[in-house]
Design a protein around this motif. Structure first.
Motif, PDB file in Angstrom:
ATOM      1  N   PHE A 199     -27.744 155.481  84.493  1.00 26.00           N
ATOM      2  CA  PHE A 199     -28.978 154.994  83.884  1.00 26.00           C
ATOM      3  C   PHE A 199     -28.988 153.476  83.739  1.00 26.00           C
ATOM      4  O   PHE A 199     -30.033 152.849  83.836  1.00 26.00           O
ATOM      5  CB  PHE A 199     -29.196 155.654  82.512  1.00 26.00           C
ATOM      6  CG  PHE A 199     -29.962 156.929  82.583  1.00 26.00           C
ATOM      7  CD1 PHE A 199     -31.289 156.977  82.213  1.00 26.00           C
ATOM      8  CD2 PHE A 199     -29.362 158.094  83.036  1.00 26.00           C
ATOM      9  CE1 PHE A 199     -32.007 158.147  82.283  1.00 26.00           C
ATOM     10  CE2 PHE A 199     -30.067 159.271  83.115  1.00 26.00           C
ATOM     11  CZ  PHE A 199     -31.399 159.303  82.738  1.00 26.00           C
ATOM     12  N   ASP A 200     -27.824 152.887  83.491  1.00 20.26           N
ATOM     13  CA  ASP A 200     -27.756 151.440  83.254  1.00 20.26           C
ATOM     14  C   ASP A 200     -27.732 150.643  84.554  1.00 20.26           C
ATOM     15  O   ASP A 200     -28.594 149.807  84.792  1.00 20.26           O
ATOM     16  CB  ASP A 200     -26.502 151.074  82.451  1.00 20.26           C
ATOM     17  CG  ASP A 200     -26.430 151.761  81.108  1.00 20.26           C
ATOM     18  OD1 ASP A 200     -27.449 152.327  80.683  1.00 20.26           O
ATOM     19  OD2 ASP A 200     -25.363 151.734  80.494  1.00 20.26           O
ATOM     20  N   SER A 201     -26.738 150.898  85.364  1.00 16.24           N
ATOM     21  CA  SER A 201     -26.472 150.048  86.527  1.00 16.24           C
ATOM     22  C   SER A 201     -27.257 150.461  87.767  1.00 16.24           C
ATOM     23  O   SER A 201     -27.804 149.617  88.466  1.00 16.24           O
ATOM     24  CB  SER A 201     -24.986 150.077  86.865  1.00 16.24           C
ATOM     25  OG  SER A 201     -24.243 149.667  85.749  1.00 16.24           O
ATOM     26  N   TRP A 202     -27.303 151.756  88.040  1.00 15.65           N
ATOM     27  CA  TRP A 202     -27.906 152.198  89.282  1.00 15.65           C
ATOM     28  C   TRP A 202     -29.427 152.271  89.188  1.00 15.65           C
ATOM     29  O   TRP A 202     -30.142 151.740  90.031  1.00 15.65           O
ATOM     30  CB  TRP A 202     -27.309 153.548  89.669  1.00 15.65           C
ATOM     31  CG  TRP A 202     -27.730 154.033  91.011  1.00 15.65           C
ATOM     32  CD1 TRP A 202     -27.601 153.373  92.190  1.00 15.65           C
ATOM     33  CD2 TRP A 202     -28.351 155.278  91.302  1.00 15.65           C
ATOM     34  NE1 TRP A 202     -28.102 154.140  93.211  1.00 15.65           N
ATOM     35  CE2 TRP A 202     -28.570 155.323  92.696  1.00 15.65           C
ATOM     36  CE3 TRP A 202     -28.743 156.367  90.533  1.00 15.65           C
ATOM     37  CZ2 TRP A 202     -29.163 156.405  93.323  1.00 15.65           C
ATOM     38  CZ3 TRP A 202     -29.321 157.440  91.163  1.00 15.65           C
ATOM     39  CH2 TRP A 202     -29.523 157.446  92.539  1.00 15.65           C
ATOM     40  N   LEU A 203     -29.935 152.920  88.150  1.00 14.30           N
ATOM     41  CA  LEU A 203     -31.389 153.075  88.013  1.00 14.30           C
ATOM     42  C   LEU A 203     -32.042 151.947  87.214  1.00 14.30           C
ATOM     43  O   LEU A 203     -33.251 151.821  87.210  1.00 14.30           O
ATOM     44  CB  LEU A 203     -31.715 154.422  87.353  1.00 14.30           C
ATOM     45  CG  LEU A 203     -31.300 155.663  88.146  1.00 14.30           C
ATOM     46  CD1 LEU A 203     -31.535 156.918  87.341  1.00 14.30           C
ATOM     47  CD2 LEU A 203     -32.055 155.737  89.463  1.00 14.30           C
ATOM     48  N   HIS A 204     -31.275 151.166  86.520  1.00 13.67           N
ATOM     49  CA  HIS A 204     -31.759 150.027  85.722  1.00 13.67           C
ATOM     50  C   HIS A 204     -32.803 150.438  84.674  1.00 13.67           C
ATOM     51  O   HIS A 204     -33.774 149.751  84.458  1.00 13.67           O
ATOM     52  CB  HIS A 204     -32.337 148.933  86.629  1.00 13.67           C
ATOM     53  CG  HIS A 204     -31.386 148.449  87.654  1.00 13.67           C
ATOM     54  ND1 HIS A 204     -30.260 147.725  87.339  1.00 13.67           N
ATOM     55  CD2 HIS A 204     -31.368 148.615  88.998  1.00 13.67           C
ATOM     56  CE1 HIS A 204     -29.600 147.449  88.452  1.00 13.67           C
ATOM     57  NE2 HIS A 204     -30.241 147.981  89.463  1.00 13.67           N
ATOM     58  N   PHE A 205     -32.559 151.570  84.015  1.00 17.10           N
ATOM     59  CA  PHE A 205     -33.461 152.007  82.956  1.00 17.10           C
ATOM     60  C   PHE A 205     -33.166 151.302  81.641  1.00 17.10           C
ATOM     61  O   PHE A 205     -34.050 151.050  80.849  1.00 17.10           O
ATOM     62  CB  PHE A 205     -33.347 153.517  82.724  1.00 17.10           C
ATOM     63  CG  PHE A 205     -33.927 154.366  83.811  1.00 17.10           C
ATOM     64  CD1 PHE A 205     -34.839 153.866  84.717  1.00 17.10           C
ATOM     65  CD2 PHE A 205     -33.568 155.689  83.921  1.00 17.10           C
ATOM     66  CE1 PHE A 205     -35.370 154.649  85.719  1.00 17.10           C
ATOM     67  CE2 PHE A 205     -34.094 156.491  84.917  1.00 17.10           C
ATOM     68  CZ  PHE A 205     -34.998 155.970  85.811  1.00 17.10           C
ATOM     69  N   VAL A 206     -31.895 151.028  81.398  1.00 19.26           N
ATOM     70  CA  VAL A 206     -31.455 150.542  80.092  1.00 19.26           C
ATOM     71  C   VAL A 206     -30.551 149.331  80.276  1.00 19.26           C
ATOM     72  O   VAL A 206     -29.773 149.258  81.219  1.00 19.26           O
ATOM     73  CB  VAL A 206     -30.669 151.650  79.343  1.00 19.26           C
ATOM     74  CG1 VAL A 206     -30.255 151.190  77.969  1.00 19.26           C
ATOM     75  CG2 VAL A 206     -31.459 152.924  79.257  1.00 19.26           C
ATOM     76  N   ASN A 207     -30.650 148.381  79.346  1.00 19.13           N
ATOM     77  CA  ASN A 207     -29.699 147.278  79.250  1.00 19.13           C
ATOM     78  C   ASN A 207     -28.867 147.508  77.995  1.00 19.13           C
ATOM     79  O   ASN A 207     -29.403 147.489  76.895  1.00 19.13           O
ATOM     80  CB  ASN A 207     -30.433 145.937  79.128  1.00 19.13           C
ATOM     81  CG  ASN A 207     -31.212 145.616  80.370  1.00 19.13           C
ATOM     82  OD1 ASN A 207     -30.781 145.883  81.472  1.00 19.13           O
ATOM     83  ND2 ASN A 207     -32.394 145.041  80.181  1.00 19.13           N
ATOM     84  N   HIS A 208     -27.577 147.767  78.180  1.00 20.44           N
ATOM     85  CA  HIS A 208     -26.703 147.993  77.022  1.00 20.44           C
ATOM     86  C   HIS A 208     -26.024 146.696  76.619  1.00 20.44           C
ATOM     87  O   HIS A 208     -25.549 145.958  77.459  1.00 20.44           O
ATOM     88  CB  HIS A 208     -25.624 149.023  77.348  1.00 20.44           C
ATOM     89  CG  HIS A 208     -26.055 150.420  77.102  1.00 20.44           C
ATOM     90  ND1 HIS A 208     -25.467 151.479  77.730  1.00 20.44           N
ATOM     91  CD2 HIS A 208     -27.003 150.964  76.310  1.00 20.44           C
ATOM     92  CE1 HIS A 208     -26.030 152.593  77.336  1.00 20.44           C
ATOM     93  NE2 HIS A 208     -26.967 152.302  76.477  1.00 20.44           N
TER      94      HIS A 208
END
Length: 181
Positions: free
Chosen positions: A137-146
């Motif tokens: 979700f974070d790196s591949w799809l770029h949905f979230v910035n943690h």
């Protein structure tokens, strides 16, 4: 030309924000992936659910969804993460994750061999979700910035499984006690 009133300015801001949502939201592939992640897991869950205990699973999923949304809102408001994709132009977090993937996966896990391997299921779920799900979700799809370490999620996901399992079994015991009365 007369100056615009505050109400007119507010109306123009609202129209601009809706147009921005359409252009930067609905017209992106990430938004459509979120729609698929919002609908497909529930459809699969409905198709393959336990026909006898489906209400207990649904209640358990609803409680996990509420807990997940509350924790997500707290983390978002503190600034631990931000979202690049929103299903609706509302600050409600990432819907497919909180209200679809987490409850569907958890209810499926607790249904599989319900009286065995609670701790093992919790450990595996937390490890897979933290070290595979989050990076997707974070790196591949770029949905979230943690802005925090993903390993902080390990105990939270472990507790999710244990709490969901406890709720599910309490609901089943309650149902069976009522049916025997």
């Amino acid at each position: 030309m007369t100056p615009r009133t505050e109400a007119e300015n507010s109306c123009y801001r609202d129209v601009r924000s809706i147009l921005g949502f359409v252009q930067n939201g609905i017209c992106t592939w990430q938004w459509w992936i979120c729609i698929v992640f919002s609908i497909l897991p529930w459809w699969l869950w409905w198709k393959y659910r336990d026909k006898f205990y489906w209400k207990e699973q649904l209640y358990t999923g609803a409680i996990i969804t509420i807990i997940s949304c509350v924790l997500d809102a707290v983390g978002y408001s503190i600034g631990y993460w931000s979202y690049n994709v929103l299903i609706l132009p509302l600050p409600i977090g990432i819907f497919p994750y909180d209200a679809t993937l987490i409850p569907v996966i958890i209810t499926t896990i607790i249904r599989w061999r319900p009286n065995h391997f609670k701790v093992t299921k919790g450990i595996l779920f937390s490890l897979i979700t933290t070290f595979i799900g989050h990076p997707i979700f974070d790196s591949w799809l770029h949905f979230v910035n943690h802005y925090w370490n993903n390993s902080n999620s390990l105990p939270i996901y472990f507790v999710f499984i244990i709490v969901a399992d406890r709720i599910y079994h309490k609901l089943i015991c309650r149902r069976e006690a009522i049916s025997y009365s």
